[in-house]
Motif scaffolding. Structure first.
Motif, mmCIF file in Angstrom:
data_model
loop_
_atom_site.group_PDB
_atom_site.id
_atom_site.type_symbol
_atom_site.label_atom_id
_atom_site.label_comp_id
_atom_site.label_asym_id
_atom_site.label_seq_id
_atom_site.Cartn_x
_atom_site.Cartn_y
_atom_site.Cartn_z
ATOM 1 N N SER A 227 0.863 -1.207 -0.075
ATOM 2 C CA SER A 227 -0.007 -0.057 0.156
ATOM 3 C C SER A 227 0.661 1.264 -0.072
ATOM 4 O O SER A 227 1.783 1.121 0.546
ATOM 5 N N LEU A 228 0.346 2.414 -0.455
ATOM 6 C CA LEU A 228 0.854 3.604 -0.682
ATOM 7 C C LEU A 228 -0.031 4.770 -0.352
ATOM 8 O O LEU A 228 -1.079 4.854 -0.849
ATOM 9 N N VAL A 229 0.332 5.760 0.398
ATOM 10 C CA VAL A 229 -0.412 6.790 0.636
ATOM 11 C C VAL A 229 0.299 7.928 0.298
ATOM 12 O O VAL A 229 1.692 8.381 0.614
ATOM 13 N N SER A 230 -0.432 8.931 -0.208
ATOM 14 C CA SER A 230 0.088 10.327 -0.697
ATOM 15 C C SER A 230 -0.599 11.362 0.111
ATOM 16 O O SER A 230 -1.900 11.404 0.153
ATOM 17 N N TYR A 231 0.151 12.330 0.741
ATOM 18 C CA TYR A 231 -0.391 13.101 1.503
ATOM 19 C C TYR A 231 0.356 14.478 1.779
ATOM 20 O O TYR A 231 1.502 14.628 2.107
ATOM 21 N N ASN A 232 -0.424 15.544 1.403
ATOM 22 C CA ASN A 232 0.352 16.834 1.612
ATOM 23 C C ASN A 232 -0.131 17.443 3.061
ATOM 24 O O ASN A 232 -1.219 17.596 3.570
ATOM 25 N N ILE A 233 0.766 17.410 4.014
ATOM 26 C CA ILE A 233 0.470 17.504 5.415
ATOM 27 C C ILE A 233 0.587 18.841 5.863
ATOM 28 O O ILE A 233 0.102 19.024 7.136
ATOM 29 N N LEU A 234 0.652 19.998 5.111
ATOM 30 C CA LEU A 234 0.604 21.282 5.304
ATOM 31 C C LEU A 234 1.753 21.650 6.080
ATOM 32 O O LEU A 234 1.654 21.475 7.320
ATOM 33 N N ALA A 235 2.712 22.389 5.633
ATOM 34 C CA ALA A 235 3.990 22.564 6.408
ATOM 35 C C ALA A 235 3.598 23.564 7.516
ATOM 36 O O ALA A 235 2.831 24.529 7.268
ATOM 37 N N GLN A 236 4.192 23.185 8.576
ATOM 38 C CA GLN A 236 3.730 24.095 9.750
ATOM 39 C C GLN A 236 4.410 25.737 9.525
ATOM 40 O O GLN A 236 3.653 26.553 10.148
ATOM 41 N N ALA A 237 5.284 25.915 8.835
ATOM 42 C CA ALA A 237 5.558 27.160 8.414
ATOM 43 C C ALA A 237 4.748 27.953 7.736
ATOM 44 O O ALA A 237 4.698 29.260 7.709
ATOM 45 N N TYR A 238 3.800 27.304 7.091
ATOM 46 C CA TYR A 238 2.723 28.039 6.238
ATOM 47 C C TYR A 238 1.558 28.013 7.335
ATOM 48 O O TYR A 238 0.389 28.715 6.821
ATOM 49 N N VAL A 239 1.437 27.793 8.386
ATOM 50 C CA VAL A 239 0.100 27.894 9.265
ATOM 51 C C VAL A 239 0.042 28.966 10.060
ATOM 52 O O VAL A 239 0.876 29.329 10.782
ATOM 53 N N LYS A 240 -0.867 29.899 9.779
ATOM 54 C CA LYS A 240 -0.941 31.012 10.520
ATOM 55 C C LYS A 240 -2.471 31.277 10.702
ATOM 56 O O LYS A 240 -3.388 31.016 9.784
ATOM 57 N N GLY A 241 -2.915 31.751 11.884
ATOM 58 C CA GLY A 241 -4.282 31.935 12.046
ATOM 59 C C GLY A 241 -5.021 32.890 10.987
ATOM 60 O O GLY A 241 -5.991 32.961 10.581
ATOM 61 N N THR A 242 -4.377 33.990 10.564
ATOM 62 C CA THR A 242 -5.022 34.810 9.595
ATOM 63 C C THR A 242 -5.301 34.034 8.227
ATOM 64 O O THR A 242 -5.863 34.632 7.420
ATOM 65 N N LYS B 244 0.104 6.756 11.312
ATOM 66 C CA LYS B 244 0.358 5.610 11.983
ATOM 67 C C LYS B 244 -0.789 4.767 11.831
ATOM 68 O O LYS B 244 -0.633 3.637 11.428
ATOM 69 N N SER B 245 -2.081 5.090 11.733
ATOM 70 C CA SER B 245 -3.143 4.336 11.538
ATOM 71 C C SER B 245 -3.235 3.819 10.223
ATOM 72 O O SER B 245 -3.907 2.939 9.891
ATOM 73 N N LEU B 246 -2.943 4.549 9.075
ATOM 74 C CA LEU B 246 -2.900 4.252 7.858
ATOM 75 C C LEU B 246 -2.152 2.999 7.638
ATOM 76 O O LEU B 246 -2.502 2.047 6.762
ATOM 77 N N GLY B 247 -0.981 2.864 8.239
ATOM 78 C CA GLY B 247 -0.343 1.504 8.066
ATOM 79 C C GLY B 247 0.110 1.139 6.789
ATOM 80 O O GLY B 247 0.483 0.046 6.556
ATOM 81 N N ALA B 248 0.279 2.273 5.840
ATOM 82 C CA ALA B 248 0.787 1.984 4.655
ATOM 83 C C ALA B 248 2.255 1.684 4.668
ATOM 84 O O ALA B 248 3.182 1.868 5.449
ATOM 85 N N ASP B 249 2.573 0.743 3.563
ATOM 86 C CA ASP B 249 4.172 0.371 3.258
ATOM 87 C C ASP B 249 4.912 1.557 2.789
ATOM 88 O O ASP B 249 6.177 1.591 2.907
ATOM 89 N N PRO C 17 -5.605 12.728 2.676
ATOM 90 C CA PRO C 17 -4.633 11.832 2.270
ATOM 91 C C PRO C 17 -5.298 10.803 1.215
ATOM 92 O O PRO C 17 -6.472 10.787 1.364
ATOM 93 N N ILE C 18 -4.350 10.449 0.128
ATOM 94 C CA ILE C 18 -5.165 9.529 -0.672
ATOM 95 C C ILE C 18 -4.283 8.241 -0.768
ATOM 96 O O ILE C 18 -2.921 8.532 -0.258
ATOM 97 N N GLY C 19 -4.703 7.286 -1.200
ATOM 98 C CA GLY C 19 -3.858 5.974 -1.031
ATOM 99 C C GLY C 19 -4.510 4.950 -1.886
ATOM 100 O O GLY C 19 -5.597 4.877 -2.565
ATOM 101 N N ALA C 20 -3.466 4.117 -2.090
ATOM 102 C CA ALA C 20 -3.976 2.632 -3.056
ATOM 103 C C ALA C 20 -3.188 1.578 -2.543
ATOM 104 O O ALA C 20 -2.115 1.759 -1.931
ATOM 105 N N GLU C 21 -4.078 0.465 -2.673
ATOM 106 C CA GLU C 21 -3.282 -0.824 -2.525
ATOM 107 C C GLU C 21 -3.106 -1.557 -3.704
ATOM 108 O O GLU C 21 -4.007 -1.630 -4.584
#
Length: 395
Positions: A63-78, A102-107, A386-390
């Motif tokens: 299995s493979l998961v692709s995920y843009n996790i949103l860099a913390q450097a770009y996180v601002k309340g405004t 962790k819950s996704l458990g992808a390879d 997240p998107i993913g495929a097995e």
């Protein structure tokens, strides 16, 4: 003078402390229980309706998961006024993202906008059985792309970084500014421009966009690696990338994916020659492109999913299919904010017959309560899903 027995005083004191402590625990637990936990999506069989977990019982699957996790450097309340304040704090977001991964458990985990790699993600994900490789963006950007892979599933044999700034010299030599103006590909979205411009490019590069040194220098990167699967022995190539965002520079985005596929074809040949094999190819990432636009069509124009692209399909060096398009159809969206909700993320694979997608990661419908109001929120710690495929190896 009369004193109470010492034992009596301590018993009473202990009883009062015990009661106060349990009241405090009950109040704290009540408050915590009201905070929704991050959701853990499941894999849905491509030919069935029920939800299942990843399984290797019928034949070898990975299995493979692709995920843009949103860099913390770009996180601002405004920039995310719609998000609950606690969801944007690093200590909350980091733990929520870690829980989802962790819950996704992808390879394989292909992460984009990955910052805090050395200080947080590397050790916290590797401690649950993964190894990883990473490339950081050029210039002043702090984020990058990373591939995490389970050590008991795959062995890394070769890796290469992709720097899209390497396009600048060739563009200077081969393209005049007049040609660029005539050949700008169509297909943009003004909402995408305004969203990303405010979110990540408030300090955007300045200069003459007719100058290739300015136009094509976007500090975007990718990473590709060849792995030997351990059971059975099969070679796969996994590429992970984050393509430039601006639809006004659609020619830049198209140049980047052309360069990606060209480098990928060379890399595949290198792996084939070195290990005397025919590796399968998987490409994942945030392509900042909508289904059907020029970038998307170029990526899959070597397959049978769409008609060929005029003046571009002949030079597609490697055919690719979209996992979701070939199973359930592209998602309604993979990015969700009040100002922009569209599909930008894809997993593509070589339709060679060596591997086939047998399940995909479930995604919420537009009316789902967990995405109302936009992301990030308590259910989803990034503005992307997240998107993913097995995949099953076809022997």
């Amino acid at each position: 003078m009369y004193y109470l027995p010492l034992s009596f005083d301590w018993r009473l004191h202990f009883l009062l402390l015990f009661l106060v402590y349990n009241i405090y625990r009950a109040i704290r637990f009540t408050k915590m229980s009201r905070t929704p936990a991050p959701l853990s999506p499941k894999f849905v069989p491509a030919e069935k309706s029920e939800i299942t977990s990843v399984s290797k019982s019928d034949g070898f699957k990975f299995s493979l998961v692709s995920y843009n996790i949103l860099a913390q450097a770009y996180v601002k309340g405004t920039l995310f006024p719609h998000s609950p304040g606690p969801c944007l704090k690093w200590n909350v977001r980091s733990q929520a993202i870690l829980k989802v991964l962790k819950s996704l458990g992808a390879d394989f985990l292909c992460l984009q906008e990955l910052d805090e790699y050395g200080s947080f993600y590397k050790r916290n994900i590797e401690c649950v059985g993964y190894s990883s490789i990473y490339v950081q963006r050029s210039g002043k950007k702090r984020d990058g792309c990373g591939i995490f892979y389970k050590q008991d599933s795959a062995e890394l044999v070769i890796e290469e970084n992709i720097e899209y700034n390497d396009l600048v010299p060739s563009i200077q030599d081969d393209t005049s500014s007049e040609d660029k103006e005539e050949n700008l590909p169509a297909g943009g979205n003004k909402n995408l421009a305004s969203k990303d411009a405010s979110l990540k490019n408030s300090g955007a590069d300045h200069g003459d966009l007719n100058d290739p040194c300015v136009r094509f220098k976007r500090d975007c990167v990718g990473i590709m690696a060849a792995f030997r699967l351990k059971d059975p022995c099969h070679f796969i190539i996994v590429a992970n990338t984050h393509i430039y965002w601006d639809p006004e520079l659609a020619d830049v985005k198209l140049a980047q994916v052309r360069y990606l596929l060209s480098r990928l074809a060379q890399f595949k040949l290198r792996v084939s020659d070195k290990f005397d094999c025919s590796p399968s190819v998987i490409v994942a990432g945030d392509f900042n492109s909508l289904p059907g636009d020029q970038v998307y069509q170029y990526l899959i124009s070597g397959s049978s999913e769409v008609g060929t692209l005029p003046e571009s399909s002949d030079d597609v060096p490697i055919p690719l299919c979209s996992v979701y398009a070939s199973t359930r159809g592209e998602p309604h969206f993979t990015n969700c904010t009040p100002g922009f909700t569209e599909t930008l993320d894809y997993i593509l694979f070589s339709p060679s017959g060596d591997i086939k997608p047998v399940s995909y990661l479930e995604l919420p419908e537009p009316e789902a309560s967990d995405v109302q109001g936009g992301l990030p929120n308590y259910y989803h710690p990034s503005d992307h899903l997240p998107i993913g495929a097995e995949f099953e190896i076809v022997q």
